[in-house]
Scaffold this active site. Structure first.
Site, PDB file in Angstrom:
ATOM      1  N   LYS A 264     -40.882  16.795  30.931  1.00  0.00           N
ATOM      2  CA  LYS A 264     -40.691  15.687  31.881  1.00  0.00           C
ATOM      3  C   LYS A 264     -39.343  15.864  32.563  1.00  0.00           C
ATOM      4  O   LYS A 264     -38.300  15.855  31.897  1.00  0.00           O
ATOM      5  CB  LYS A 264     -40.739  14.339  31.163  1.00  0.00           C
ATOM      6  CG  LYS A 264     -40.326  13.148  32.056  1.00  0.00           C
ATOM      7  CD  LYS A 264     -40.432  11.796  31.356  1.00  0.00           C
ATOM      8  CE  LYS A 264     -39.811  10.680  32.206  1.00  0.00           C
ATOM      9  NZ  LYS A 264     -39.858   9.351  31.569  1.00  0.00           N
ATOM     10  N   ASP A 269     -34.413   7.961  36.884  1.00  0.00           N
ATOM     11  CA  ASP A 269     -35.484   6.978  36.751  1.00  0.00           C
ATOM     12  C   ASP A 269     -34.927   5.572  36.940  1.00  0.00           C
ATOM     13  O   ASP A 269     -34.409   4.967  35.998  1.00  0.00           O
ATOM     14  CB  ASP A 269     -36.146   7.112  35.371  1.00  0.00           C
ATOM     15  CG  ASP A 269     -37.247   6.081  35.160  1.00  0.00           C
ATOM     16  OD1 ASP A 269     -37.694   5.468  36.152  1.00  0.00           O
ATOM     17  OD2 ASP A 269     -37.664   5.900  33.986  1.00  0.00           O
ATOM     18  N   LYS A 276     -35.644  -1.190  36.881  1.00  0.00           N
ATOM     19  CA  LYS A 276     -34.993  -1.442  35.597  1.00  0.00           C
ATOM     20  C   LYS A 276     -33.814  -2.396  35.803  1.00  0.00           C
ATOM     21  O   LYS A 276     -33.249  -2.445  36.893  1.00  0.00           O
ATOM     22  CB  LYS A 276     -34.440  -0.125  35.033  1.00  0.00           C
ATOM     23  CG  LYS A 276     -35.505   0.817  34.509  1.00  0.00           C
ATOM     24  CD  LYS A 276     -34.868   2.072  33.929  1.00  0.00           C
ATOM     25  CE  LYS A 276     -35.918   3.034  33.405  1.00  0.00           C
ATOM     26  NZ  LYS A 276     -36.670   2.533  32.235  1.00  0.00           N
ATOM     27  N   ASP A 287     -33.237  11.402  32.038  1.00  0.00           N
ATOM     28  CA  ASP A 287     -34.692  11.351  32.013  1.00  0.00           C
ATOM     29  C   ASP A 287     -35.357  12.683  32.374  1.00  0.00           C
ATOM     30  O   ASP A 287     -36.571  12.779  32.459  1.00  0.00           O
ATOM     31  CB  ASP A 287     -35.181  10.219  32.923  1.00  0.00           C
ATOM     32  CG  ASP A 287     -36.456   9.577  32.422  1.00  0.00           C
ATOM     33  OD1 ASP A 287     -36.775   9.759  31.228  1.00  0.00           O
ATOM     34  OD2 ASP A 287     -37.133   8.913  33.221  1.00  0.00           O
ATOM     35  N   ASP A 346     -42.473   1.895  36.346  1.00  0.00           N
ATOM     36  CA  ASP A 346     -41.467   2.455  35.438  1.00  0.00           C
ATOM     37  C   ASP A 346     -42.115   3.293  34.329  1.00  0.00           C
ATOM     38  O   ASP A 346     -41.425   3.991  33.595  1.00  0.00           O
ATOM     39  CB  ASP A 346     -40.642   1.310  34.841  1.00  0.00           C
ATOM     40  CG  ASP A 346     -39.364   1.789  34.192  1.00  0.00           C
ATOM     41  OD1 ASP A 346     -38.982   2.960  34.403  1.00  0.00           O
ATOM     42  OD2 ASP A 346     -38.736   0.982  33.476  1.00  0.00           O
ATOM     43  N   GLU A 348     -43.495   6.062  34.581  1.00  0.00           N
ATOM     44  CA  GLU A 348     -43.730   7.153  35.532  1.00  0.00           C
ATOM     45  C   GLU A 348     -43.850   8.512  34.851  1.00  0.00           C
ATOM     46  O   GLU A 348     -44.489   9.411  35.402  1.00  0.00           O
ATOM     47  CB  GLU A 348     -42.601   7.186  36.581  1.00  0.00           C
ATOM     48  CG  GLU A 348     -41.331   7.942  36.183  1.00  0.00           C
ATOM     49  CD  GLU A 348     -40.608   7.354  34.983  1.00  0.00           C
ATOM     50  OE1 GLU A 348     -40.813   6.170  34.683  1.00  0.00           O
ATOM     51  OE2 GLU A 348     -39.843   8.086  34.323  1.00  0.00           O
ATOM     52  N   ARG A 350     -45.470   9.610  32.291  1.00  0.00           N
ATOM     53  CA  ARG A 350     -46.849  10.021  31.976  1.00  0.00           C
ATOM     54  C   ARG A 350     -47.606  10.416  33.238  1.00  0.00           C
ATOM     55  O   ARG A 350     -48.482  11.265  33.199  1.00  0.00           O
ATOM     56  CB  ARG A 350     -47.541   8.902  31.185  1.00  0.00           C
ATOM     57  CG  ARG A 350     -47.683   7.611  31.921  1.00  0.00           C
ATOM     58  CD  ARG A 350     -47.871   6.407  30.992  1.00  0.00           C
ATOM     59  NE  ARG A 350     -46.608   5.971  30.382  1.00  0.00           N
ATOM     60  CZ  ARG A 350     -46.495   4.955  29.540  1.00  0.00           C
ATOM     61  NH1 ARG A 350     -47.557   4.256  29.176  1.00  0.00           N
ATOM     62  NH2 ARG A 350     -45.324   4.630  29.041  1.00  0.00           N
TER      63      ARG A 350
HETATM   64  N1  BES Z   1     -37.536   7.052  30.985  1.00  0.00           N
HETATM   65  C1  BES Z   1     -38.050   5.862  30.430  1.00  0.00           C
HETATM   66  C2  BES Z   1     -37.976   5.839  28.917  1.00  0.00           C
HETATM   67  C3  BES Z   1     -36.587   5.724  28.340  1.00  0.00           C
HETATM   68  C4  BES Z   1     -36.042   4.482  28.105  1.00  0.00           C
HETATM   69  C5  BES Z   1     -35.887   6.847  28.008  1.00  0.00           C
HETATM   70  C6  BES Z   1     -34.777   4.386  27.560  1.00  0.00           C
HETATM   71  C7  BES Z   1     -34.624   6.760  27.460  1.00  0.00           C
HETATM   72  C8  BES Z   1     -34.074   5.519  27.240  1.00  0.00           C
HETATM   73  C9  BES Z   1     -39.507   5.693  30.837  1.00  0.00           C
HETATM   74  O1  BES Z   1     -39.846   6.197  32.068  1.00  0.00           O
HETATM   75  C10 BES Z   1     -39.758   4.234  30.878  1.00  0.00           C
HETATM   76  O2  BES Z   1     -39.187   3.586  31.701  1.00  0.00           O
HETATM   77  N2  BES Z   1     -40.598   3.753  29.992  1.00  0.00           N
HETATM   78  C11 BES Z   1     -40.889   2.364  29.915  1.00  0.00           C
HETATM   79  C12 BES Z   1     -42.361   2.222  29.696  1.00  0.00           C
HETATM   80  C13 BES Z   1     -42.870   0.830  29.903  1.00  0.00           C
HETATM   81  C14 BES Z   1     -42.736   0.434  31.350  1.00  0.00           C
HETATM   82  C15 BES Z   1     -44.290   0.760  29.460  1.00  0.00           C
HETATM   83  C16 BES Z   1     -40.106   1.806  28.742  1.00  0.00           C
HETATM   84  O3  BES Z   1     -39.943   2.483  27.741  1.00  0.00           O
HETATM   85  O4  BES Z   1     -39.622   0.677  28.874  1.00  0.00           O
HETATM   86 ZN    ZN Z   2     -38.683   7.734  32.753  1.00  0.00          ZN
HETATM   87 MN    MN Z   3     -39.480   4.818  33.618  1.00  0.00          MN
END
Ligand code: BES
Ligand code: ZN
Ligand code: MN
Length: 502
Positions: A264, A269, A276, A287, A346, A348, A350
């Protein structure tokens, strides 16, 4: 990069720092005895004053030691020598490099007669140097006002009393450390410096000279391939996306079955329209940690000329809010043909990975495919920064990852996954499309993995490694400062060495 020298004797220490080892119980190595004699008992008194008993990882330091040319002597505890293994010496090397990085340009560790260890002296010495090499990395590129005493100066680690058999091992481990350093550098760069195109250029510059072939798909090519899920993420950004494929084939057989690692590479992000919160958003430069780890592993494998065919596929995009950005509720068609309702922009990672999976499987027909991704905050809730979560459709692949992780200290912990149609899989059913891109809040890392599993083709052994916590640590450890850890590089290298190399 740290220079690793094989010194004829401890006399080669010159004006630099001397490291000697002492086992638990206080039995002195030859180096420690020499220091004790030169200083007429100073070492013994210092150890006693510090209440030092030789416990693993404990250090005693004598500055400007009497009777020696060395600037300082550090006595390093190895614990019970019979239990001292590669990990013990790697951690000691790292610990010393961390301690000395701003103080010394060189230190010499004396392995002469250090007692019967739980591991060969060649392995001990090589891993000691490796630990120092791994720890001796920093990114001071943007600090223009550092005072002399704040600047890193450690350049050389010398090994005295190390058998010649350590040399090939040192040479191999140096390549691995170079891969870890490359990953850390990519990962710690901010989003205005490392973005999809510049990520590609850095990989090209670093990897092509090693014999890695580089294939890049641009936006037009991705469109033609129908990569609607990846492109949906990229469409809100002024930075165009890239799909980057790196291939190393050290088998001599162009038709060898490749081992595929997908990374990834979200270079920043913001969350997109599902923006966020501001606090901590700067962390989202990490990310692209999965892509960084995969590219670092490529450097290690090509550097040491691994006898394997390995392909790394990185999905490189930036996730931004914009008038052109995708909206919650949009339905996109992935390269596989499956449609996805984007509930949350968010989620994204996947969306990027699923198209990489399809392209990688169609192009390379792998039997085994891994992906490394900073996919969910939920995995940090589960495992903190110490373990990465593994989701796999194969018990045997999981076991290999677990063993490799233990061998190199990139720790992994298995997480549950349902069969297609099983209870976790049902959580991403959509009312309008084949699936939605998020489940509920509960089990967020698992539903992310279920989503990915829908893009794994029958017969492919697959493991998803969620490194959202492991990629970055708020506190330093033996082998890394606070910040980028390089997690995954050594795991991939070790896994390939143990199972996918002739
Ligand atoms: N890149 C983030 C995951 C992440 C969060 C990595 C904190 C490192 C630290 C990912 O793209 C994301 O935003 N995931 C969301 C998913 C949710 C919207 C279902 C998350 O984990 O909040
Ligand atoms: Zn992300
Ligand atoms: Mn995200």
């Amino acid at each position: 990069m740290t220079r690793i020298e094989f010194a004829a004797s401890r006399e080669a220490v010159g004006p630099d720092a001397l490291v000697v080892f002492v086992g638990e119980g206080g039995q002195l190595s030859a180096g420690a005895r020499a220091v004790e004699e030169a200083g007429q008992g100073q070492l013994g008194r210092a150890m006693k004053t510090a209440r030092f008993t030789g416990k693993k990882g404990k250090l005693v330091e004598i500055l400007a030691p009497a009777g020696l040319s060395a600037s300082r002597v550090i006595v390093a505890g190895v614990g019970d020598p019979a239990k001292a293994d590669a990990r013990c010496f790697e951690d000691l090397g790292g610990q010393l490099a961390g301690k000395l990085e701003k103080l010394e340009s060189r230190f010499l560790a004396d392995f002469t007669d250090i007692g019967d260890l739980g591991v060969g002296l060649d392995v001990a010495a090589a891993h000691f140097a490796h630990g120092a090499d791994l720890r001796n990395w920093r990114n001071d590129t943007y600090r223009t006002r550092l005072k002399d005493e704040q600047k890193a100066k450690l350049e050389t680690v010398a090994l005295a009393g190390a058998p010649a058999a350590a040399k090939p091992l040192v040479a191999r481990l140096e390549k691995v450390a170079a891969g870890v350093a490359f990953a850390k550098t990519l990962i710690s760069e901010p989003g205005n410096i490392v973005y999809p195109e510049s990520f590609v250029e850095r990989c090209r510059a670093a990897l092509e000279p090693l014999g890695v072939s580089v294939t890049v798909l641009d936006e037009g090519e991705l469109k033609a391939l129908g990569a609607g899920a990846l492109l949906g993420v990229a469409q809100g950004s002024a930075r165009p996306p890239r799909l980057l494929a790196l291939e190393w084939n050290g088998t001599g057989n162009p038709g060898a079955t490749p081992f595929v690692v997908v990374g990834k590479g979200v270079t920043f992000d913001s969350g997109g329209i599902s923006l966020k919160p501001g606090a901590g958003m700067e962390d989202m430069k990490w990310d692209m940690g999965g892509a960084g780890a995969a590219a670092g592993a490529m450097m290690a494998l090509a550097g040491r000329q691994a006898k394997a065919r390995v392909v790394v596929v990185c999905g490189l995009v930036e996730n931004m809010p914009d008038g052109k950005a995708q909206r919650p509720g949009d339905v996109v068609t992935s390269m596989s043909g499956q449609t996805i309702e984007v509930i949350n922009t968010d989620a994204e990672g996947r969306l990027v990975l699923c198209d990489c999976f399809t392209w990688a499987q169609r192009t390379y027909k792998p039997k085994v495919m891994l992906d490394f991704a900073t996919l969910t905050g939920a995995i940090i809730v589960s495992l903190a920064h110490h373990y990465a979560g593994v989701f796999s459709n194969s018990d045997s692949l999981w076991e290999k990852l677990d063993a490799a992780g233990k061998a190199v200290d990139d720790k992994v912990w298995r997480q549950p996954l349902s069969e297609p149609g099983g209870h976790y899989d049902q959580m991403i059913e959509s009312a309008i499309a084949d699936m939605k891109n998020v489940g509920s809040r509960e089990g967020g890392s698992i539903t992310a993995a279920q989503f990915l599993q829908r893009f794994v083709e029958p017969g492919v052994e697959w493991a998803h490694i969620d490194i959202a916590g492991a990629v970055w640590r708020p506190k330093g450890g033996a082998l890394h400062d606070k910040g980028a850890t390089g997690f995954g590089v050594r795991l991939i290298d070790q896994l390939v060495a143990a199972h996918f190399e002739d």
